[in-house]
Enzyme design. Structure first.
Site, PDB file in Angstrom:
ATOM      1  N   ARG A  40      -7.065  -3.280  -2.642  1.00 38.24           N
ATOM      2  CA  ARG A  40      -6.945  -2.101  -1.806  1.00 38.24           C
ATOM      3  C   ARG A  40      -8.246  -1.280  -1.766  1.00 38.24           C
ATOM      4  NH1 ARG A  40      -5.554   3.240  -2.428  1.00 38.24           N
ATOM      5  NH2 ARG A  40      -4.248   4.186  -0.811  1.00 38.24           N
ATOM      6  N   SER A 109       3.974  -0.204   2.986  1.00 40.88           N
ATOM      7  CA  SER A 109       4.151   1.036   2.242  1.00 40.88           C
ATOM      8  C   SER A 109       5.096   1.953   3.012  1.00 40.88           C
ATOM      9  CB  SER A 109       2.806   1.758   2.051  1.00 40.88           C
ATOM     10  OG  SER A 109       1.998   1.082   1.131  1.00 40.88           O
ATOM     11  N   LYS A 138      -1.079  10.223  -5.118  1.00 39.04           N
ATOM     12  CA  LYS A 138      -0.139  10.219  -3.994  1.00 39.04           C
ATOM     13  C   LYS A 138       0.236  11.629  -3.525  1.00 39.04           C
ATOM     14  CE  LYS A 138       0.432   5.709  -3.913  1.00 39.04           C
ATOM     15  NZ  LYS A 138       0.021   4.876  -2.768  1.00 39.04           N
TER      16      LYS A 138
END
Length: 207
Positions: A40, A109, A138
């Site tokens: 990622r 996601s 997050k």
């Protein structure tokens, strides 16, 4: 339909390795088990990302680990059997599936129960839902969803749902206890003093 075998996905972020080379950390991870590796590194240019992906594929293959590329279908298609993980704002799942074909793993996601249901309806193979717990990485997605939302999402779909966000070994057991297929982690492994030990602990907790 491709299947996600591992109940642990290690999501990469070379900025969270405490200064250690990412591939060296992942080598320790893969020596401790066979979690799926979600590459990622979103800030890398595509040439650098592809070089890293090829190096990582040479490691995941012998370890019988699944390699998943974040968002870049073009990079995944260069590598044998690499899957793709889409952000909630990426290409629609149906479009990605047409580009990738039926045999490659396709994950999404999600940040709500509705997005989990939508991902399944559009043909995703698995969903990562979060954040379940409070976590700095997050915060832009809002308040933690909590275990109740995760449990409800798992009840509503048939594809695997994994929890992400603030996951530890103890919390991995909680996540599995409400019906999740497994967990996805970043800092809990990449930032751990002993990455191999952290990997073993999370694999055991998520099993």
């Amino acid at each position: 339909m491709p299947q996600l075998e591992s109940r642990l996905i290690v999501v990469t972020d070379r900025h969270q390795t405490k200064g250690r080379p990412l591939l060296a950390v992942l080598q320790q991870v893969l020596a401790a088990g066979a979690p799926a590796i979600h590459l990622r590194e979103r800030d890398l240019p595509i040439r650098d990302l592809l070089t890293l992906a090829r190096e990582l594929r040479a490691m995941t293959g012998p370890a019988h680990s699944r390699l998943i590329i974040n968002d870049r279908i073009d990079a995944a298609l260069v590598l044998d059997d690499a899957g793709v993980h889409l952000r909630s704002s990426s290409l629609p799942v149906a479009v990605a599936r047409r580009l990738m074909g039926a045999r490659r793993l396709l994950g999404v996601s999600a940040h709500s129960i509705h997005e989990v249901e939508q991902a399944e309806a559009e043909g995703a193979d698995y969903v990562v839902l979060g954040p379940i717990y409070e976590t700095p990485s997050k915060q832009r997605y809002g308040s933690p969803l909590g275990l109740a939302a995760l449990e409800e999402a798992c009840r509503r779909v048939r594809i695997p749902v994994l929890g992400i966000g603030g996951i530890t070994a103890v919390r991995a057991r909680e996540v599995r206890g409400v019906g999740a297929f497994g967990v996805a982690v970043i800092g809990a492994i990449l930032g751990a003093p002993d990455c191999a030990a952290a990997t073993r602990a999370l694999i055991e907790a998520a099993s």
